[in-house]
Enzyme design. Structure first.
Site, PDB file in Angstrom:
ATOM      1  N   HIS A 186       0.853  -1.183   0.000  1.00  0.00           N
ATOM      2  CA  HIS A 186       0.000   0.000   0.000  1.00  0.00           C
ATOM      3  C   HIS A 186       0.889   1.233   0.000  1.00  0.00           C
ATOM      4  CE1 HIS A 186      -3.037  -2.785   2.263  1.00  0.00           C
ATOM      5  NE2 HIS A 186      -2.869  -3.124   1.007  1.00  0.00           N
TER       6      HIS A 186
HETATM    7  C1  LIG Z   1      -0.385  -9.365  -1.832  1.00  0.00           C
HETATM    8  C2  LIG Z   1      -1.228  -8.133  -2.008  1.00  0.00           C
HETATM    9  C3  LIG Z   1      -2.439  -8.025  -1.333  1.00  0.00           C
HETATM   10  C4  LIG Z   1      -3.220  -6.872  -1.481  1.00  0.00           C
HETATM   11  N1  LIG Z   1      -4.427  -6.823  -0.863  1.00  0.00           N
HETATM   12  C5  LIG Z   1      -5.195  -5.713  -0.971  1.00  0.00           C
HETATM   13  C6  LIG Z   1      -6.472  -5.636  -0.359  1.00  0.00           C
HETATM   14  O1  LIG Z   1      -6.958  -6.589   0.233  1.00  0.00           O
HETATM   15  N2  LIG Z   1      -7.178  -4.477  -0.464  1.00  0.00           N
HETATM   16  C7  LIG Z   1      -6.678  -3.405  -1.130  1.00  0.00           C
HETATM   17  O2  LIG Z   1      -7.346  -2.362  -1.118  1.00  0.00           O
HETATM   18  N3  LIG Z   1      -5.492  -3.471  -1.782  1.00  0.00           N
HETATM   19  C8  LIG Z   1      -4.754  -4.593  -1.720  1.00  0.00           C
HETATM   20  N4  LIG Z   1      -3.563  -4.662  -2.405  1.00  0.00           N
HETATM   21  C9  LIG Z   1      -3.171  -3.532  -3.265  1.00  0.00           C
HETATM   22  C10 LIG Z   1      -3.850  -3.622  -4.638  1.00  0.00           C
HETATM   23  O3  LIG Z   1      -3.494  -4.803  -5.278  1.00  0.00           O
HETATM   24  C11 LIG Z   1      -3.474  -2.405  -5.476  1.00  0.00           C
HETATM   25  O4  LIG Z   1      -3.927  -1.238  -4.785  1.00  0.00           O
HETATM   26  C12 LIG Z   1      -4.098  -2.383  -6.857  1.00  0.00           C
HETATM   27  O5  LIG Z   1      -3.824  -3.540  -7.584  1.00  0.00           O
HETATM   28  C13 LIG Z   1      -3.572  -1.159  -7.593  1.00  0.00           C
HETATM   29  O6  LIG Z   1      -4.096  -1.078  -8.896  1.00  0.00           O
HETATM   30  P1  LIG Z   1      -3.230  -0.359 -10.034  1.00  0.00           P
HETATM   31  O7  LIG Z   1      -4.003  -0.442 -11.273  1.00  0.00           O
HETATM   32  O8  LIG Z   1      -2.802   0.962  -9.509  1.00  0.00           O
HETATM   33  O9  LIG Z   1      -1.899  -1.255 -10.125  1.00  0.00           O
HETATM   34  P2  LIG Z   1      -1.760  -2.766 -10.583  1.00  0.00           P
HETATM   35  O10 LIG Z   1      -3.042  -3.483 -10.384  1.00  0.00           O
HETATM   36  O11 LIG Z   1      -0.554  -3.323  -9.925  1.00  0.00           O
HETATM   37  O12 LIG Z   1      -1.480  -2.662 -12.150  1.00  0.00           O
HETATM   38  C14 LIG Z   1      -0.350  -1.989 -12.684  1.00  0.00           C
HETATM   39  C15 LIG Z   1       0.086  -2.683 -13.972  1.00  0.00           C
HETATM   40  O13 LIG Z   1       1.023  -1.867 -14.674  1.00  0.00           O
HETATM   41  C16 LIG Z   1       2.034  -2.685 -15.230  1.00  0.00           C
HETATM   42  N5  LIG Z   1       3.225  -1.843 -15.474  1.00  0.00           N
HETATM   43  C17 LIG Z   1       4.025  -1.247 -14.556  1.00  0.00           C
HETATM   44  N6  LIG Z   1       4.995  -0.533 -15.161  1.00  0.00           N
HETATM   45  C18 LIG Z   1       4.815  -0.677 -16.491  1.00  0.00           C
HETATM   46  C19 LIG Z   1       5.506  -0.190 -17.638  1.00  0.00           C
HETATM   47  N7  LIG Z   1       6.579   0.601 -17.528  1.00  0.00           N
HETATM   48  N8  LIG Z   1       5.062  -0.556 -18.866  1.00  0.00           N
HETATM   49  C20 LIG Z   1       3.971  -1.351 -19.008  1.00  0.00           C
HETATM   50  N9  LIG Z   1       3.282  -1.854 -17.943  1.00  0.00           N
HETATM   51  C21 LIG Z   1       3.697  -1.511 -16.706  1.00  0.00           C
HETATM   52  C22 LIG Z   1       2.230  -3.752 -14.187  1.00  0.00           C
HETATM   53  O14 LIG Z   1       2.839  -4.909 -14.726  1.00  0.00           O
HETATM   54  C23 LIG Z   1       0.784  -4.000 -13.709  1.00  0.00           C
HETATM   55  O15 LIG Z   1       0.165  -5.018 -14.447  1.00  0.00           O
HETATM   56  C24 LIG Z   1      -2.770  -5.804  -2.296  1.00  0.00           C
HETATM   57  C25 LIG Z   1      -1.545  -5.929  -2.991  1.00  0.00           C
HETATM   58  C26 LIG Z   1      -0.793  -7.074  -2.862  1.00  0.00           C
HETATM   59  C27 LIG Z   1       0.481  -7.191  -3.629  1.00  0.00           C
END
Ligand SMILES: Cc1cc2nc3c(=O)[nH]c(=O)nc-3n(C[C@H](O)[C@H](O)[C@H](O)COP(=O)(O)OP(=O)(O)OC[C@H]3O[C@@H](n4cnc5c(N)ncnc54)[C@H](O)[C@@H]3O)c2cc1C
Ligand code: SF4
Length: 589
Positions: A516
């Site tokens: 987080h």
């Molecule tokens: C083990 C774990 C448990 C969690 N549990 C919770 C929970 O219970 N509740 C909660 O609120 N949150 C939880 N989280 C956090 C939650 O997963 C994230 O807040 C959420 O996935 C964020 O969404 P996002 O789209 O910002 O990033 P992500 O879902 O991580 O997506 C980002 C994507 O961008 C891609 N990317 C990055 N850089 C590049 C680049 N340069 N070029 C192309 N692609 C790229 C990555 O590969 C990824 O697929 C948890 C996280 C983890 C790891």
């Protein structure tokens, strides 16, 4: 020299939670959208089969689904006087990689932040006076309110099939829900998950102590469900291999389970996997992006021109992408000027480990978000006068896994760490262990920030992101207070051994804490103190939107993704209904 691809309306960097939500909304508006994702394609039937999923060593310990440090890592130092060093194995936080992002292997806790979290600076100053806040604390109001975001929280919960019990529907308090939550339009789409022995014991004990217990909002489907996109979810089987694992049962909300089945069928959407965006390109004469440059798995570089660039790469990567692309002035802690990298924050944990005697908790019957909570000591739900700190935590007893390798680390005091006595003890503690744990706020400070590391580089020769972060006294005091409350509840639950845990002297990157990470490209109403405006639009390049927890000005006492999902849908609405009609800054600086 990069080869040039045909222009698209929108290019999205990263196809995790935020990327999928925005892609769905903007393709619905008729735009031609391409997502560029650096990790592999993953889908439920092929990659999260129930027969391979419960492999703790592969997924839980060796982190099969996660970003490898050889692809990208971070450097860390506690303060500006230190030399930062690279994190060589994911520890405190474990970042996603591949289609679905961290949305594949999250738990599913799906919180709404408190109303006062969004107006934190004004609220605390008004209630306690500016002098009650530490001098170097740099908290901000968000520029949006809970009321602004409420319809988008609702929309995300219905897409995700969230299970829970409302506490406040349109101002009418609901028995058994969270009395501290802001008013919601309607109830959760699904009823709460079923309790297990430790969560039921926590709820009963906390209620007897006068607190307000309620089931944790969980995007693990408590019943069969069809979401507004027409996608079906199966009821959760409480398999317990949830956090760090994909769900083979279509029960845990994820981009794969809840958005992609519809998105992938659209002719105006495409995704390029195993392609990493290197930087955003800008028009030479001005502050408008022209697209991105990415490198494919064979090492070839490509330019993808687009009218709109959406940075959806996860909070920390969003900030690095902005810095590598020269969009927004980098933050300088000495002068306090600059915005990109400003207000990095994290999550804190005050807790009490519990060891009972003579219980059979059967922890293997669990679900990613199964838990009972109280919010009596979260945010500013309690009077902080005289306590010497601000902030708080949601307090929970969870039953989210009974993974044997992870649980074998828990020992009764005095038990050796090996041999037959250890084995005997593991069998006993497995059935008798629980915890009362706080998910605590971390506020932002002038000296905690993100920038590009001057020494360490990634495999493409680009500087790594450098984190300058350590615990501040405010958070240490707060977690000691929370740990004490957790211990009191644990004792009342009848635990034989109660071990309070608060923050160590310094942030330790080795033990897992939470993924987080917040801030660094924060939202606000002042371009001198925020990187993006209230619609997550860059103040410096109006066709760049930076979506994710990078926008949080500080972190609240909850998991972030409910708010991240709401912000993504809020930004999508602004792009569809305002920006497309009149491309340009949506807020005048
Ligand atoms: C083990 C774990 C448990 C969690 N549990 C919770 C929970 O219970 N509740 C909660 O609120 N949150 C939880 N989280 C956090 C939650 O997963 C994230 O807040 C959420 O996935 C964020 O969404 P996002 O789209 O910002 O990033 P992500 O879902 O991580 O997506 C980002 C994507 O961008 C891609 N990317 C990055 N850089 C590049 C680049 N340069 N070029 C192309 N692609 C790229 C990555 O590969 C990824 O697929 C948890 C996280 C983890 C790891
Ligand atoms: S606990 Fe439920 S939601 Fe989580 S992986 Fe198992 S079946 Fe899926």
């Amino acid at each position: 020299m990069a080869r040039k691809l045909p222009k698209k309306d929108v290019v999205i960097i990263g196809l995790g939670w935020t990327g999928s939500l925005l892609a769905h909304e903007l393709t619905d508006a008729g735009l031609d959208v391409v997502a560029i994702e650096r990790g592999p394609w993953r889908d439920t039937s092929t990659d999260f089969s129930p027969t391979q999923d419960p492999d703790e060593l592969r997924y839980g310990i060796r982190l099969d689904l996660f970003l490898r440090p050889a692809q990208e890592t971070f450097t860390l130092r506690h303060n500006v006087a230190q030399q930062a060093l690279p994190i060589r194995w994911p520890g405190a936080f474990i970042v996603g990689n591949g289609v679905g992002g961290a949305g594949v292997h999250w738990n599913g806790h799906t919180w709404r932040f408190l109303e006062t979290d969004f107006t934190l600076k004004s609220h605390l100053t008004q209630r306690y006076g500016a002098s009650a806040l530490p001098e170097d604390m740099q908290i901000e109001d968000w520029g949006v309110t809970y009321a602004d975001l409420e319809p988008y929280y609702d929309k995300f919960e219905y897409i995700a099939g969230t299970s829970g019990r409302a506490g406040n529907i349109q101002g009418k308090m609901q028995a058994g829900g969270n009395p501290f939550e802001g008013p919601r339009t309607r109830d959760y789409p699904l009823p709460p998950l079923k309790d297990t022995a430790p969560t039921a014991l926590f709820a009963k004990t906390a209620s007897e102590m006068g607190y307000h217990a309620f089931p944790r909002p969980a995007s693990n489907a408590s019943e069969a469900y069809v979401n507004p996109l027409g996608i079906a979810m199966g009821p959760c089987t409480y398999c317990g291999f949830c956090e760090r694992f994909g769900c083979g049962n279509y029960s845990k909300a994820s981009p794969q389970a809840n958005v992609l089945p519809v998105l992938m069928r659209k002719s105006n959407f495409s995704v390029r996997t195993e392609c990493e965006v290197l930087h955003i390109n800008k028009h030479p004469g001005g502050n408008v992006a022209t697209g991105v440059t990415f490198v494919d798995s064979s090492g070839e570089e490509w330019d993808q021109p687009a009218d709109i660039v959406l940075v959806c790469a996860y909070g920390l990567h969003n900030v690095r992408m902005m810095l590598l692309s020269g969009i927004g002035q980098p933050y300088d802690p000495k002068t306090g000027e600059g915005v990109v990298g400003r207000n990095y924050a994290y999550q804190s944990a005050g807790a009490a480990g519990l060891l009972f005697e003579g219980k059979r908790f059967n922890p293997f019957v669990g679900a990613g978000s199964l838990g009972q909570c109280i919010d009596d000591f979260n945010g500013d739900n309690f009077d902080h006068a005289g306590l010497g700190f601000v902030g708080g935590a949601s307090i929970t007893t969870s039953n989210y896994h009974g993974r044997p390798i992870a649980m074998s680390a828990t020992r009764a005091p005095g038990t050796p760490a090996w041999g037959s006595a250890w084995k005997k003890q593991v069998a006993s503690t497995y059935q008798n262990t629980s915890a009362v744990a706080g998910q605590g706020s971390v506020y932002s400070y002038r000296d905690k920030y993100l920038d590009l590391d001057p020494v360490y580089k990634d495999r493409f020769g680009r500087p790594l992101l450098r984190m300058t972060f350590d615990w501040h006294e405010n958070e240490k005091k707060m977690t000691r207070f929370i740990a004490q409350k957790c211990a009191e509840i644990g004792k009342a639950m009848g635990a034989k051994h109660v071990t309070p845990r608060s923050l160590p002297d310094h942030f330790n990157v080795v033990p897992y804490q939470s993924t987080h990470n917040t801030g660094g490209a924060i939202m606000g109403d002042n371009p001198k103190r925020s990187a993006v405006n209230r619609y997550l639009q860059s103040w410096d390049a109006h066709n760049v939107f930076v979506i994710g927890a990078s926008a949080f000005p500080q972190n609240a006492g909850y998991n972030p993704t409910g708010t991240v999902g709401a912000l993504a849908l809020w930004a999508a609405d602004a792009i569809r209904n305002q920006y497309l009609k009149n491309p340009g800054p949506l807020v005048q600086a």
